[in-house]
Design a protein around this motif. Structure first.
Motif, PDB file in Angstrom:
ATOM      1  N   SER A  30       0.840  -1.197   0.000  1.00 49.23           N
ATOM      2  CA  SER A  30       0.000   0.000   0.000  1.00 49.23           C
ATOM      3  C   SER A  30       0.874   1.244   0.000  1.00 49.23           C
ATOM      4  CB  SER A  30      -0.925   0.023   1.220  1.00 49.23           C
ATOM      5  OG  SER A  30      -0.177   0.016   2.427  1.00 49.23           O
ATOM      6  N   ARG A  54      -3.235  -1.102  -2.504  1.00 45.52           N
ATOM      7  CA  ARG A  54      -4.117  -0.053  -1.981  1.00 45.52           C
ATOM      8  C   ARG A  54      -3.376   1.270  -2.077  1.00 45.52           C
ATOM      9  NH1 ARG A  54      -4.497   1.338   3.329  1.00 45.52           N
ATOM     10  NH2 ARG A  54      -3.520  -0.654   3.887  1.00 45.52           N
ATOM     11  N   ASP A  99      -7.528  -0.227  -5.917  1.00 50.05           N
ATOM     12  CA  ASP A  99      -8.257   0.146  -4.702  1.00 50.05           C
ATOM     13  C   ASP A  99      -7.738   1.512  -4.277  1.00 50.05           C
ATOM     14  OD1 ASP A  99      -9.494   0.422  -2.271  1.00 50.05           O
ATOM     15  OD2 ASP A  99      -8.559  -1.327  -1.334  1.00 50.05           O
TER      16      ASP A  99
END
Length: 260
Positions: A30, A54, A99
């Motif tokens: 992420s 993410r 995402d």
């Protein structure tokens, strides 16, 4: 990985130093991008395209016409829209699996730790010193990795911090006094230079997540595009640094400051 993912990320999977295992680490990782402007535009597009698991986008501003000369993730039709909404739309157009979490807010002392704590790596794509030092200090306190970049006129610089390496305060000590460094809106900035540095930040993020190569830790990348001079300067971590130093504050010499 699915068959579609194998095709989408094929050029990473065959790349020596990343491979399937590295791509899977990217997809499990992420990154938070603070600033959806000139630096954040290429960083956001490349991280989405690369399949980062993410991606957070933090920015309180709306797109203005003067942004479009360098903030390539936005278009003329986006003028007036929140930057995080405009950027997220383009990232999903590049990779529908992305995402993307948006934070339509400025990073402040009150919210920085809560937002940054949820991410593995932070891209400092801001354009002011107070935000840059806030990101550096917060990441140092939380043990988070981050990429710093700054651009003015035809020049730029970048540095990556990991726990145990030099942070922004080790490099500069404190933000410069107001008015001592010209603002981009006054001095100007070549749009492609901002894109170049944002791409460097994306590359550092992907290398960190994939576990590839060596990062710009304890080194400051300095570039002058008028002469196309690219060089790196060694930066030492300051053990007395107020943000990342490991020695007790009471033992700090009175004349000791963070330094390059």
């Amino acid at each position: 990985m699915t068959e579609e993912q194998l095709q989408r990320y094929a050029r990473h999977i065959v790349l020596d130093g990343i491979g399937a295992a590295g791509q899977e680490r990217v997809m499990a990782g992420s990154a938070l991008i603070v600033g959806a402007g000139g630096l954040g535009s290429p960083a956001a597009l490349y991280l989405a395209a690369a399949g980062v698991g993410r991606i957070g986008l933090a920015d309180a501003d709306r797109v203005s016409l003067s942004n479009l000369q360098r903030q390539v993730i936005h278009t003329t039709a986006d003028v007036g829209r929140p930057k995080v909404d405009s950027a997220r739309e383009k990232m999903l157009a590049v990779n529908p699996e992305a995402d993307v979490r948006t934070y339509r807010t400025m990073l402040t002392e009150a919210n920085a730790a809560d937002i940054i704590a949820d991410y593995d790596f932070v891209v400092d794509a801001t354009d002011n010193f107070s935000a840059k030092f806030l990101i550096s200090d917060t990441c140092a306190a939380l043990g988070k990795a981050f990429s710093y970049a700054g651009v003015l006129r035809f020049s730029g610089q970048a540095l990556t911090h990991l726990p145990g390496t030099a942070c922004l305060r080790c490099l500069y000590g404190a933000p410069p006094p107001p008015g001592t460094v010209p603002r981009n809106e006054d001095a100007g900035v070549l749009g492609s230079v901002v894109g170049l540095l944002g791409t460097v930040q994306a590359t550092e993020t992907l290398k960190f997540l994939a576990g590839a190569g060596s990062l710009l830790t304890d080194r400051l990348l300095v570039l002058d595009t008028l002469t196309m001079d690219f060089r790196t300067l060694s930066v030492s971590r300051n053990p007395y640094c107020a943000a990342c130093g490991h020695r007790h504050a009471e033992s700090r010499p009175t004349d000791q400051t963070c330094r390059q």
